[in-house]
Design an enzyme around this catalytic site. Sequence first.
Site, short mmCIF file in Angstrom:
data_model
loop_
_atom_site.label_atom_id
_atom_site.label_comp_id
_atom_site.label_asym_id
_atom_site.label_seq_id
_atom_site.Cartn_x
_atom_site.Cartn_y
_atom_site.Cartn_z
N GLY A 29 -2.54 -2.55 -20.27
CA GLY A 29 -3.63 -2.06 -20.15
C GLY A 29 -4.54 -2.25 -21.22
CB CYS A 238 -7.56 -8.85 11.93
SG CYS A 238 -7.96 -10.58 11.77
CB CYS A 241 -4.12 -12.30 12.84
SG CYS A 241 -4.26 -10.93 11.63
#
Lengths: 277, 257
Positions: A29, A238, A241
């Site tokens: 980080g 979705c 799908c």
Amino acid sequence: MKGYNFAYLDEQTKRMLRRALLKAVAIPGHQIPFAAREMPLPYGWGTGGIQVTAAVLGRCDTLKVIDQGADDTTNAVSIRRFFARTAGVATTTRTAHATIIQTRHRIPETALTEAQIIVYQVPQPEPLYRLEPSRTETRRMHALSEYGAMHVRLYEQVARYGQIAISYDYPVMVNGRHLMAPSPIPAFDNPKMHRMPALQLFGAGREKRIYAVPPYTDVASLDFEDYPFRAGRAPHACALCGAQASYLDEVVTDDRGGRMFVCSDTDYCASRREQAP
Amino acid sequence: MSEPLLSACGLAVRFGSITALDSVGAALWPGEVLAVVGESGSGKTTLLKVLSGRVRPEAGHVWYRAPDGERTDVHAMPLPMLRRLHRSDWGFVEQDPRQALRMDVSAGGNVGERLMAAGARHYGHIRDEAARWLAEVEIDVARIDDKPATFSGGMLQRLQIARTLVTQPRLVFMDEPTGGLDVSVQARLLDLIRTLVRRLGIAVVLVTHDLAVARLLAARIMVMQRGQVVEDGLTDQVLDDPRHPYTQLLVSSVLAA
């Protein structure tokens, strides 16, 4: 390609990048400065990510490049073709087949493995930059782990919107020590960074910073005890799908208010449709 | 009350050929208000910066006694420790509140910042505490989500005081807290500072050029001229019966309304 070194960058530059990457992995980080080169694409199009990819790419690697989750947008296509021409490596759109994934704005829906590296394109590596204009001061704040100011930003969000309404580039604490900008991925993807088996590398070309999250490192999204972090997504399935749990893009289909929600990860959506009976 | 909270001896600071401080010493006991007065350029603000660890002196020491009785040299302590002191046990009230406040962050966020820096992570508690402190400095609690940019000068200064006192510091440095405010607002602010400081038992080092402010708030006073302390003692004593010619000049130059 004739006249170019493998993967475009010369070996000295790659060496410099790899040294920065090693430092970055050693301090999860923490932002490491590096001497970003001019790349044959404009700043903001992934010059940082492309340099990191060039530094870690080997001859037997398989590269996948995604832009906002999609494999077929201009940025993704041209970076993939760039490495196919300058390094001659295999490319793919399948998340599971790739060994290196360069990404802008998304983490693939398919869980990554220890055998993979994900490279993020980062426009602004400094999570404190809207709070503290001086880089000398932000470096000092990182050094002393003084991150109270970041919570002031979250406080403002709750005071104004009744919730933490940061939807992308949601600040995270890495390894309990460094505050990190996860690049503009949706907050929905933040939990995927936590203890991810794959190596995560971040390259900011314009800002000339590299940072990293090694495999299986703790990544915690900042929040309040009474306003815990929530990964938001559009409350739909979705349209292509039928996925209920993937991150969705809203697509306007006509000028009479028609719209549909589809998976932003095109590879995930396509493979689900192939598997469906 | 036997040991001073903050003590300094032999402080010297020079800016090029200008002597800002010349072997200055001071001592401040817990819960006491010490005023530093003098004309512009006499070294008042430099003294405040040296005492609070913001400017390093060329000679001399500043000692701070922590709650556990440990005495530490302010200029020898590591930077993280000094910054932690400034966020918790100490406070600094600037003359211009715009320097200390975040102008693009709501009043509540400004007051809550020190709490969050000290590790508070519960939004409800932070907000309650911010509201309580806004009420304490007589700012309408309904304005908790307003930005400081919409506040008047007096309100800004009161907001800065709330933001400073929210962590219940033991020692507060004030640099001309009433400068730049009109007389009636000044009076109200002074009254507020006096009440809060007395009730919370905060020790204050107060820099001012206004003798009336010093008389109202401070028990003890230090008069400075050209980087030196020319006279110090109890405020009433020094102001009623000044011994040093410069103090006599200062006292006699105050306009009677």
